[in-house]
Design an enzyme around this catalytic site. Structure first.
Site, PDB file in Angstrom:
ATOM      1  N   GLY A 102       0.797  -1.229   0.000  1.00  0.00           N
ATOM      2  CA  GLY A 102       0.000   0.000   0.000  1.00  0.00           C
ATOM      3  C   GLY A 102       0.828   1.277   0.000  1.00  0.00           C
ATOM      4  N   SER A 103       2.003   1.262  -0.685  1.00  0.00           N
ATOM      5  CA  SER A 103       2.798   2.499  -0.656  1.00  0.00           C
ATOM      6  C   SER A 103       2.101   3.630  -1.401  1.00  0.00           C
ATOM      7  CB  SER A 103       4.213   2.254  -1.203  1.00  0.00           C
ATOM      8  OG  SER A 103       4.180   2.014  -2.587  1.00  0.00           O
ATOM      9  N   ASN A 104       1.328   3.317  -2.438  1.00  0.00           N
ATOM     10  CA  ASN A 104       0.578   4.377  -3.129  1.00  0.00           C
ATOM     11  C   ASN A 104      -0.510   4.959  -2.221  1.00  0.00           C
ATOM     12  OD1 ASN A 104       1.295   4.861  -6.091  1.00  0.00           O
ATOM     13  ND2 ASN A 104       1.406   2.630  -5.907  1.00  0.00           N
ATOM     14  N   LYS A 181      -7.435  -8.259  -7.539  1.00  0.00           N
ATOM     15  CA  LYS A 181      -8.633  -8.978  -8.004  1.00  0.00           C
ATOM     16  C   LYS A 181      -9.414  -8.107  -8.982  1.00  0.00           C
ATOM     17  CE  LYS A 181      -8.261 -12.551  -5.292  1.00  0.00           C
ATOM     18  NZ  LYS A 181      -8.096 -13.890  -5.808  1.00  0.00           N
ATOM     19  N   LEU A 182     -10.164  -8.774  -9.860  1.00  0.00           N
ATOM     20  CA  LEU A 182     -11.004  -8.017 -10.791  1.00  0.00           C
ATOM     21  C   LEU A 182     -12.135  -7.337 -10.009  1.00  0.00           C
ATOM     22  CD1 LEU A 182     -10.935  -7.630 -13.864  1.00  0.00           C
ATOM     23  CD2 LEU A 182     -12.663  -9.431 -14.062  1.00  0.00           C
ATOM     24  N   HIS A 199      -1.341   1.598 -12.777  1.00  0.00           N
ATOM     25  CA  HIS A 199      -0.644   0.451 -13.372  1.00  0.00           C
ATOM     26  C   HIS A 199       0.794   0.888 -13.654  1.00  0.00           C
ATOM     27  CE1 HIS A 199      -0.225  -3.276 -15.644  1.00  0.00           C
ATOM     28  NE2 HIS A 199       0.441  -2.564 -16.544  1.00  0.00           N
ATOM     29  N   ASP A 240      -7.057  -3.276 -16.988  1.00  0.00           N
ATOM     30  CA  ASP A 240      -6.190  -2.247 -17.590  1.00  0.00           C
ATOM     31  C   ASP A 240      -6.664  -1.667 -18.924  1.00  0.00           C
ATOM     32  OD1 ASP A 240      -4.504  -2.785 -15.425  1.00  0.00           O
ATOM     33  OD2 ASP A 240      -3.363  -4.279 -16.550  1.00  0.00           O
ATOM     34  N   GLU A 269       4.824   6.939  -9.420  1.00  0.00           N
ATOM     35  CA  GLU A 269       3.447   6.550  -9.063  1.00  0.00           C
ATOM     36  C   GLU A 269       2.967   7.359  -7.871  1.00  0.00           C
ATOM     37  OE1 GLU A 269       2.482   2.392  -8.669  1.00  0.00           O
ATOM     38  OE2 GLU A 269       4.051   1.806 -10.064  1.00  0.00           O
TER      39      GLU A 269
HETATM   40  C1  GRF Z   1       2.083  -0.566  -7.959  1.00  0.00           C
HETATM   41  O1  GRF Z   1       3.223  -0.801  -8.734  1.00  0.00           O
HETATM   42  C2  GRF Z   1       0.903  -0.297  -8.825  1.00  0.00           C
HETATM   43  O2  GRF Z   1       1.235   0.289 -10.054  1.00  0.00           O
HETATM   44  C3  GRF Z   1       0.329  -1.661  -9.076  1.00  0.00           C
HETATM   45  O3  GRF Z   1       0.545  -2.352  -7.878  1.00  0.00           O
HETATM   46  C4  GRF Z   1       1.646  -1.800  -7.187  1.00  0.00           C
HETATM   47  C5  GRF Z   1       1.161  -1.453  -5.815  1.00  0.00           C
HETATM   48  O4  GRF Z   1       2.211  -1.067  -4.990  1.00  0.00           O
HETATM   49  N1  GRF Z   1      -1.060  -1.624  -9.453  1.00  0.00           N
HETATM   50  P1  GRF Z   1       1.910  -0.498  -3.536  1.00  0.00           P
HETATM   51  O5  GRF Z   1       1.110  -1.574  -2.790  1.00  0.00           O
HETATM   52  O6  GRF Z   1       1.131   0.760  -3.694  1.00  0.00           O
HETATM   53  O7  GRF Z   1       3.258  -0.292  -2.935  1.00  0.00           O
END
Ligand code: GRF
Length: 305
Positions: A102-104, A181-182, A199, A240, A269
């Protein structure tokens, strides 16, 4: 042109007029104006976005406006005024879907804390109850929902129960951030044009079923592509393929490993998801006639990305 600049409760510009493709704003006579960078005829000035950091309704003190106008300085928002804008535009409720670290999600959460995103995470959805993203959510008081219901996750909700649960949290937008998951069609129908995914490649290349994690970056390197980078897109019922909203480019270096490339893409990202979340929460996403979503710049009405 609905932009209105307000001084306290009074309008700074008493009216707006269109002339030969330029928008003119009329200053009320009570304010004396001396914009050095703006041509002025009587008390009409053309609306030039570079004179303002924000082209959205906002409230500033008359004292600051007078000071800026007299000195010719740019009229930028202070943090109090940003707050006042947020009071005008309703804060958006965000759900995030995560399967891993969950770094994003953390990056967007940090941007919210910094006051850069006019939203709040009201719930996290995961298919792995103990993943890093879910742990971070619990530590930060964000409720966690498990979806879908499987042998490994017997607490998981059904698709219909998930839609019902999100509606109790009054979710405005859903951010998918590494959710593997979808997404069920019930959810896509319930949130049209309101679900985003990130993505780690420049879609439509290196996307679709099977392209996830380091597999994406290995395929990019093996292809000989010289550039890669993340894509944020709206979500439809396939992997995607939804409309692309934002992309960033990073170089693929000659000796890159998949891990090195992944780390370079991931840094972008984090920045891009925070910027896109800010745009979505400020209602700056607009749809081109052919269905392509574009983001209106904060600082320039005529600039899109
Ligand atoms: C990221 O590379 C994102 O593009 C992809 O899954 C990864 C998630 O990374 N959909 P994080 O869990 O946010 O670190």
């Amino acid at each position: 042109m609905g932009t209105l600049f307000k001084v306290g409760s009074n309008s700074l510009f008493s009216s707006v007029q269109k002339h030969q493709d330029q928008t003119f704003l009329r200053f009320p006579t009570s304010i004396s104006v001396s914009f050095s960078s703006v041509s002025k005829s009587h008390n009409w000035v053309p609306l030039k976005p570079q004179n303002f950091d924000y082209l959205q309704p906002f409230v500033v003190s008359s004292k600051r406006v007078s000071a800026c106008l007299n000195s010719g300085e740019r009229l930028a928002m202070s943090s109090d005024e940003k707050q006042s804008l947020k009071n005008d535009v309703r804060k958006k409720n965000l759900a995030v879907f995560v399967s891993g670290g969950g770094s994003n999600f953390r990056a967007v959460h940090q941007a919210i804390r910094n006051g850069d995103v006019n939203g709040q995470f009201v719930v996290l959805v995961t298919n792995k109850h103990d993943c890093g993203g879910a742990r971070y959510a619990r530590e930060n008081g964000i409720p966690v929902i498990i979806y879908p219901n499987t042998k490994n996750e017997p607490e998981g909700l059904s698709s219909n129960d998930l839609v019902a649960a999100l509606s109790t949290y009054k979710v405005d937008f859903i951010l998918l951030a590494g959710y593997l998951k979808l997404i069920p069609s019930e959810l896509i129908r319930a949130y049209p044009n309101s679900i985003l995914n990130i993505h780690p490649s420049l879609l439509p290349a290196f996307g679709g079923k099977g392209y996830y994690g380091t597999k994406v970056h290995k395929a990019v390197i093996a292809s000989g592509a010289r550039y890669s980078g993340p894509t944020i897109h709206f979500v439809d019922e396939n992997y995607d393929t939804g409309r692309i909203l934002a992309q960033r480019i990073v170089p693929v270096l000659v000796n890159d490993t998949a891990e090195e490339l992944a780390a370079r893409v991931l840094r972008q990202e984090h920045k891009m998801y925070a910027e896109v979340a800010a745009a979505v929460c400020e209602e700056r996403v607009i749809w081109r006639e052919d269905g392509v979503p574009i983001i209106r710049s904060k600082s320039d009405l005529n600039h899109f990305s």
